[in-house]
Design a protein around this motif. Structure first.
Motif, PDB file in Angstrom:
ATOM      1  N   VAL A 147       0.842  -1.207   0.000  1.00 21.38           N
ATOM      2  CA  VAL A 147       0.000   0.000   0.000  1.00 21.38           C
ATOM      3  C   VAL A 147       0.872   1.250   0.000  1.00 21.38           C
ATOM      4  CG1 VAL A 147      -1.733   1.310   1.272  1.00 21.38           C
ATOM      5  CG2 VAL A 147      -1.887  -1.187   1.183  1.00 21.38           C
ATOM      6  N   LEU A 148       1.840   1.305   0.912  1.00 19.29           N
ATOM      7  CA  LEU A 148       2.654   2.507   1.064  1.00 19.29           C
ATOM      8  C   LEU A 148       3.541   2.766  -0.152  1.00 19.29           C
ATOM      9  CD1 LEU A 148       3.778   2.296   4.814  1.00 19.29           C
ATOM     10  CD2 LEU A 148       1.950   3.676   3.801  1.00 19.29           C
ATOM     11  N   VAL A 149       4.169   1.711  -0.673  1.00 22.65           N
ATOM     12  CA  VAL A 149       5.096   1.888  -1.791  1.00 22.65           C
ATOM     13  C   VAL A 149       4.370   2.342  -3.044  1.00 22.65           C
ATOM     14  CG1 VAL A 149       6.661   0.686  -3.357  1.00 22.65           C
ATOM     15  CG2 VAL A 149       6.826   0.297  -0.914  1.00 22.65           C
ATOM     16  N   ASN A 150       3.216   1.738  -3.339  1.00 19.95           N
ATOM     17  CA  ASN A 150       2.491   2.123  -4.547  1.00 19.95           C
ATOM     18  C   ASN A 150       1.796   3.474  -4.395  1.00 19.95           C
ATOM     19  OD1 ASN A 150       2.494  -0.143  -6.713  1.00 19.95           O
ATOM     20  ND2 ASN A 150       2.293  -1.239  -4.778  1.00 19.95           N
ATOM     21  N   ALA A 151       1.571   3.901  -3.150  1.00 15.50           N
ATOM     22  CA  ALA A 151       0.970   5.221  -2.919  1.00 15.50           C
ATOM     23  C   ALA A 151       2.020   6.325  -2.976  1.00 15.50           C
ATOM     24  CB  ALA A 151       0.261   5.245  -1.569  1.00 15.50           C
ATOM     25  N   THR A 152       3.202   6.056  -2.403  1.00 18.47           N
ATOM     26  CA  THR A 152       4.227   7.093  -2.308  1.00 18.47           C
ATOM     27  C   THR A 152       5.314   6.982  -3.376  1.00 18.47           C
ATOM     28  OG1 THR A 152       5.604   5.782  -0.798  1.00 18.47           O
ATOM     29  CG2 THR A 152       3.867   7.149   0.190  1.00 18.47           C
ATOM     30  N   LYS A 153       5.464   5.779  -3.968  1.00 18.35           N
ATOM     31  CA  LYS A 153       6.537   5.503  -4.934  1.00 18.35           C
ATOM     32  C   LYS A 153       7.923   5.749  -4.325  1.00 18.35           C
ATOM     33  CE  LYS A 153       3.332   4.828  -8.034  1.00 18.35           C
ATOM     34  NZ  LYS A 153       2.984   3.470  -8.467  1.00 18.35           N
ATOM     35  N   SER A 154       8.030   5.593  -3.023  1.00 21.14           N
ATOM     36  CA  SER A 154       9.279   5.863  -2.326  1.00 21.14           C
ATOM     37  C   SER A 154      10.251   4.694  -2.473  1.00 21.14           C
ATOM     38  CB  SER A 154       9.003   6.118  -0.841  1.00 21.14           C
ATOM     39  OG  SER A 154      10.208   6.166  -0.108  1.00 21.14           O
ATOM     40  N   THR A 155      11.441   4.990  -2.972  1.00 22.82           N
ATOM     41  CA  THR A 155      12.473   3.965  -3.104  1.00 22.82           C
ATOM     42  C   THR A 155      12.920   3.454  -1.736  1.00 22.82           C
ATOM     43  OG1 THR A 155      13.263   5.034  -5.114  1.00 22.82           O
ATOM     44  CG2 THR A 155      14.746   3.451  -4.086  1.00 22.82           C
ATOM     45  N   MET A 156      12.906   4.320  -0.744  1.00 23.68           N
ATOM     46  CA  MET A 156      13.360   3.945   0.590  1.00 23.68           C
ATOM     47  C   MET A 156      12.501   2.852   1.208  1.00 23.68           C
ATOM     48  SD  MET A 156      15.928   5.951   0.846  1.00 23.68           S
ATOM     49  CE  MET A 156      16.408   5.938   2.561  1.00 23.68           C
ATOM     50  N   LEU A 157      11.229   2.785   0.792  1.00 22.27           N
ATOM     51  CA  LEU A 157      10.318   1.778   1.325  1.00 22.27           C
ATOM     52  C   LEU A 157      10.289   0.510   0.471  1.00 22.27           C
ATOM     53  CD1 LEU A 157       7.265   4.049   2.254  1.00 22.27           C
ATOM     54  CD2 LEU A 157       9.027   3.166   3.792  1.00 22.27           C
ATOM     55  N   THR A 158      10.953   0.545  -0.663  1.00 28.93           N
ATOM     56  CA  THR A 158      10.898  -0.575  -1.600  1.00 28.93           C
ATOM     57  C   THR A 158      11.756  -1.742  -1.163  1.00 28.93           C
ATOM     58  OG1 THR A 158      10.505   0.965  -3.414  1.00 28.93           O
ATOM     59  CG2 THR A 158      11.215  -1.241  -4.015  1.00 28.93           C
ATOM     60  N   ASN A 159      12.927  -1.448  -0.574  1.00 33.03           N
ATOM     61  CA  ASN A 159      13.854  -2.513  -0.213  1.00 33.03           C
ATOM     62  C   ASN A 159      14.877  -1.971   0.776  1.00 33.03           C
ATOM     63  OD1 ASN A 159      15.912  -4.612  -0.298  1.00 33.03           O
ATOM     64  ND2 ASN A 159      14.922  -5.340  -2.151  1.00 33.03           N
ATOM     65  N   ILE A 160      15.197  -2.758   1.781  1.00 31.24           N
ATOM     66  CA  ILE A 160      16.206  -2.340   2.759  1.00 31.24           C
ATOM     67  C   ILE A 160      17.556  -2.105   2.095  1.00 31.24           C
ATOM     68  CG2 ILE A 160      16.925  -4.693   3.340  1.00 31.24           C
ATOM     69  CD1 ILE A 160      17.330  -3.781   6.209  1.00 31.24           C
ATOM     70  N   TYR A 161      17.765  -2.718   0.948  1.00 30.94           N
ATOM     71  CA  TYR A 161      19.016  -2.593   0.209  1.00 30.94           C
ATOM     72  C   TYR A 161      19.388  -1.133  -0.023  1.00 30.94           C
ATOM     73  CZ  TYR A 161      22.251  -3.044  -3.768  1.00 30.94           C
ATOM     74  OH  TYR A 161      23.323  -2.963  -4.614  1.00 30.94           O
ATOM     75  N   PHE A 162      18.392  -0.316  -0.357  1.00 36.56           N
ATOM     76  CA  PHE A 162      18.653   1.079  -0.678  1.00 36.56           C
ATOM     77  C   PHE A 162      18.934   1.928   0.561  1.00 36.56           C
ATOM     78  CE2 PHE A 162      15.767  -0.419  -4.116  1.00 36.56           C
ATOM     79  CZ  PHE A 162      16.705  -0.414  -5.127  1.00 36.56           C
ATOM     80  N   ASN A 163      18.715   1.364   1.731  1.00 36.72           N
ATOM     81  CA  ASN A 163      18.966   2.081   2.976  1.00 36.72           C
ATOM     82  C   ASN A 163      20.270   1.659   3.649  1.00 36.72           C
ATOM     83  OD1 ASN A 163      16.234   3.503   3.291  1.00 36.72           O
ATOM     84  ND2 ASN A 163      15.619   1.385   3.044  1.00 36.72           N
ATOM     85  N   ILE A 184       4.305  -1.890  -8.233  1.00 37.01           N
ATOM     86  CA  ILE A 184       5.530  -2.208  -7.504  1.00 37.01           C
ATOM     87  C   ILE A 184       5.223  -3.354  -6.554  1.00 37.01           C
ATOM     88  CG2 ILE A 184       7.314  -1.345  -5.955  1.00 37.01           C
ATOM     89  CD1 ILE A 184       6.737   1.456  -7.004  1.00 37.01           C
ATOM     90  N   LYS A 185       5.857  -4.481  -6.763  1.00 40.28           N
ATOM     91  CA  LYS A 185       5.566  -5.677  -5.984  1.00 40.28           C
ATOM     92  C   LYS A 185       6.276  -5.632  -4.639  1.00 40.28           C
ATOM     93  CE  LYS A 185       7.067  -8.371  -9.310  1.00 40.28           C
ATOM     94  NZ  LYS A 185       7.360  -9.595 -10.102  1.00 40.28           N
ATOM     95  N   PRO A 186       5.606  -6.033  -3.573  1.00 39.82           N
ATOM     96  CA  PRO A 186       6.253  -6.022  -2.250  1.00 39.82           C
ATOM     97  C   PRO A 186       7.236  -7.171  -2.098  1.00 39.82           C
ATOM     98  CG  PRO A 186       4.088  -6.992  -2.063  1.00 39.82           C
ATOM     99  CD  PRO A 186       4.216  -6.522  -3.492  1.00 39.82           C
ATOM    100  N   ASN A 187       8.213  -6.972  -1.224  1.00 44.98           N
ATOM    101  CA  ASN A 187       9.177  -8.024  -0.928  1.00 44.98           C
ATOM    102  C   ASN A 187       9.346  -8.204   0.579  1.00 44.98           C
ATOM    103  OD1 ASN A 187      10.454  -5.682  -0.312  1.00 44.98           O
ATOM    104  ND2 ASN A 187      12.145  -5.933  -1.733  1.00 44.98           N
TER     105      ASN A 187
END
Length: 413
Positions: A147-163, A184-187
């Motif tokens: 819900v959050l990723v597809n609403a905000t399109k935030s890369t930070m919420l997409t994968n811990i890798y980017f953090n 954007i599919k959740p992981n």
């Protein structure tokens, strides 16, 4: 798994036998390293020593040093024969090979010959319960994440890798967008991709269904499985229940398979809203540069190239690490994935594939795991590119630590 006390300890008859505190910590450390820390790695040149790999090595070494583990000599013998054949195939190969790849393969599967000594049913149940609990948390995170990723399109919420700081990021390639859908599919935030989420929650679902069968837990896991938008877990669950439990059940398996195909065809014909998300994926098997084509169709051409290289490559392989390197040489016009069956046959030949496959079979079906779970893990291992993933090897090893053979007496401190 406990020091210096025993890994499992006897309690009064009324309370049963349970793991010690140190044993419980070891179980949880292994599960957490796979589900939450697998993308954290200490990078040695181009090789990422991931947290789950280090945890796998540490727990295995402790069991051997402490004396709480025993060695199964059938598995060990298969392992050494496979190692000799793999070294021969790599030395004689004409392809570009990698000794690091060969070393990783045998580091991951050498512990499959190790089991806990005389561990009771309670130990096995604790391991399964801990895994289900952790996977349920991942499923909850995935439900919020989609819900959050597809609403905000935030890369930070997409994968811990980017953090993560670049110095401790594990290597890897990622696919986030659903083909053709733009979703954007959740992981589960901590896992690599949605396919990993699908397999992890599906495994927890089939474990829970065969044990405690708590409706709330199964509901959360099922929701997490569906929101992954990946068919990997659904296919593995189907295989878990449909694959025959014995040779005598093969005719029944064929009946079930025919029934499943007819049921899917009926659902497809009814044009039910929402199911198109799943049925549209069937077209991928005939569409290059899609997930299903890359995983199930394209690898067949790689095997054809291997067999064309002569009998030595056919039986002993083209050498460790050669599969993806040779993909570039053949200049394929479409993406080619590396499912276990194709990678092992190409790199280690028919002999190597049979031996490593036998090591996994012996480990799974001699454990206390229900047959459906063994079938699930077998199908996942052979059909998806997880043969060199420490996370998958560690989970299989952990869930099968307890042998199917019941101990003659209680395990004492």
């Amino acid at each position: 798994m406990a020091a210096p006390a025993a890994a499992v300890r006897s309690q009064p008859a009324s309370s049963g036998t349970e793991l010690s505190k140190s044993g419980r910590r070891a179980v949880w450390a292994s599960i957490i390293s796979v589900l939450f820390l697998s993308q954290i790695a200490y990078n040695i040149n181009t090789f990422p020593a991931s947290t789950d790999l280090l945890c796998y090595a540490a727990v295995t070494a402790y069991l051997l040093i402490s004396g709480f583990a025993s060695i199964e000599f059938v598995s060990l013998a298969l392992f050494f024969v496979a190692l000799v054949f793999a070294c021969f195939g790599t030395v004689t190969a004409t392809s570009s090979t990698s000794w690091t790849s060969l070393m990783l393969l045998f580091v991951l599967y050498a512990p499959f010959s190790i089991r806990l000594k005389g561990a009771p049913e309670e130990v096995h149940e604790y391991i399964l319960s801990a895994y289900v609990s952790a996977a349920t948390v991942i499923a909850c995170i995935a439900l919020v994440q989609i819900v959050l990723v597809n609403a905000t399109k935030s890369t930070m919420l997409t994968n811990i890798y980017f953090n993560l700081p670049e110095a401790i990021r594990g290597a890897g390639h990622y696919t986030f967008l659903r083909e053709g859908g733009g979703i954007i599919k959740p992981n589960g935030f901590f896992l690599r991709e949605s396919a990993d989420l699908s397999l992890i929650v599906a495994l927890a679902l089939i474990i829970e269904f065969g044990s405690k069968a708590r409706l709330r837990t199964m509901g959360i896991l099922a929701a997490g499985l569906l929101c992954s938008l990946s068919g990997s877990g659904l296919l593995a669950i189907t295989a878990g229940f449909l694959l025959p439990r014995s040779v005598l059940r093969i005719p029944l398996f064929i009946v079930y398979l025919v029934g499943l195909v007819l049921a899917l065809y009926l659902l497809y014909s009814l044009d039910i809203p929402g199911l198109d998300l799943w049925f549209d994926r069937l077209s991928e098997f005939s569409t290059p540069n899609t997930s299903a084509y890359a995983r199930f169709v394209a690898p067949m051409q790689m095997i054809g190239h291997s067999f064309d290289n002569g009998p030595l490559a056919t039986w002993f392989g083209n050498g460790a690490g050669s599969y993806l390197r040779d993909v570039q040489l053949y200049h394929m016009d479409y993406e080619v994935n590396d499912p276990t069956w194709a990678k092992l046959i190409y790199e280690y030949g028919i002999f190597g594939f049979v031996l490593i496959f036998a090591i996994l079979l012996q480990r799974l079906y001699s454990s206390r795991l229900r047959v459906e779970i063994c079938n699930f893990l077998l199908f996942s291992w052979i059909s998806i590119g997880v043969v060199l993933k420490p996370s998958f090897a560690l989970i299989v090893w952990l869930l099968t630590l307890v042998s199917a053979q019941r101990p003659a007496g209680r395990v004492k401190s």
